[in-house]
Write an enzyme that holds these catalytic residues in place. Structure first.
Site, short mmCIF file in Angstrom:
data_model
loop_
_atom_site.label_atom_id
_atom_site.label_comp_id
_atom_site.label_asym_id
_atom_site.label_seq_id
_atom_site.Cartn_x
_atom_site.Cartn_y
_atom_site.Cartn_z
N HIS A 83 0.81 -1.22 0.00
CA HIS A 83 0.00 0.00 0.00
C HIS A 83 0.84 1.27 0.00
O HIS A 83 0.33 2.35 0.27
CB HIS A 83 -0.95 0.02 1.19
CG HIS A 83 -1.94 -1.09 1.15
ND1 HIS A 83 -2.63 -1.51 2.25
CD2 HIS A 83 -2.36 -1.91 0.15
CE1 HIS A 83 -3.42 -2.52 1.93
NE2 HIS A 83 -3.26 -2.78 0.66
N ILE A 90 0.84 6.90 0.12
CA ILE A 90 0.29 5.83 0.95
C ILE A 90 -1.19 5.67 0.63
O ILE A 90 -1.95 6.64 0.69
CB ILE A 90 0.43 6.17 2.45
CG1 ILE A 90 1.90 6.47 2.79
CG2 ILE A 90 -0.13 5.05 3.31
CD1 ILE A 90 2.08 7.14 4.14
N CYS A 91 -1.59 4.47 0.29
CA CYS A 91 -3.00 4.17 0.05
C CYS A 91 -3.60 3.70 1.37
O CYS A 91 -3.45 2.55 1.78
CB CYS A 91 -3.13 3.09 -1.03
SG CYS A 91 -4.84 2.75 -1.47
N LEU A 92 -4.25 4.63 2.07
CA LEU A 92 -4.83 4.37 3.39
C LEU A 92 -6.11 5.19 3.48
O LEU A 92 -6.07 6.41 3.35
CB LEU A 92 -3.82 4.77 4.48
CG LEU A 92 -4.16 4.48 5.92
CD1 LEU A 92 -4.29 2.98 6.17
CD2 LEU A 92 -3.10 5.08 6.84
N CYS A 151 -7.06 -1.60 -0.13
CA CYS A 151 -6.48 -0.68 -1.11
C CYS A 151 -6.23 -1.39 -2.41
O CYS A 151 -5.85 -2.51 -2.46
CB CYS A 151 -5.18 -0.11 -0.57
SG CYS A 151 -4.55 1.23 -1.55
#
Length: 151
Positions: A83, A90-92, A151
């Site tokens: 992620h 950052i894929c959050l 994600c």
């Protein structure tokens, strides 16, 4: 603007006095501006990232806490994680659509620690090369593509 500065002062003190495990505010980063912080991070013991050192860059808009901060990894060592893109994005979900003004810098830090700590295999997201070539410099302007449940 005053409420944003009050909130950031409060969060700054909280991060200085009671930082999440493995996190330390880079004091030099806040000397010139309260709207941009660097948080030094060390990978948690017993994880794939144990002992590794990272830096998180937090940027706050004048609409904080109603708008989420821009958060990304920066510096020489970007973690290899499903992620985390090689440019530090950052894929959050709490950094975008799941953000709430009730969240804080500490809760974002804890989520990132948890995300890294639960990783079972160091690898980049499947679309890393394409994303890094075509993305906006600001990760908040990204429309995330989900590769799994998160994600």
């Amino acid at each position: 603007m005053a409420s944003m500065q009050k909130r950031l002062q409060k969060e700054l003190l909280a991060l200085q006095n009671d930082p999440p495990p493995g996190m330390t505010l880079n004091e030099k980063s806040v000397q010139n501006s309260i709207t941009q912080w660097i948080v030094d991070m060390e990978g948690a013991p017993g994880t794939l990232y144990e002992g590794e050192k990272f830096q998180l860059l937090f940027k706050f808009s004048s609409r904080y806490p109603f708008d989420s901060p821009q958060v990304m990894f920066t510096g020489e060592n970007i973690p290899i994680h499903p992620h985390v893109y090689s440019n530090g994005h950052i894929c959050l979900s709490i950094l975008t659509e799941d953000w709430s003004p009730a969240l804080s810098v500490q809760s974002v830090c804890l989520s990132i620690i948890s995300m890294l700590s639960s990783c079972k295999e160091k690898r980049r997201p499947p679309d890393n090369s394409f994303y890094v070539r075509t993305c906006n410099k600001n990760p908040k302007k990204t429309k995330w593509w989900y590769h799994d449940d998160t994600c």
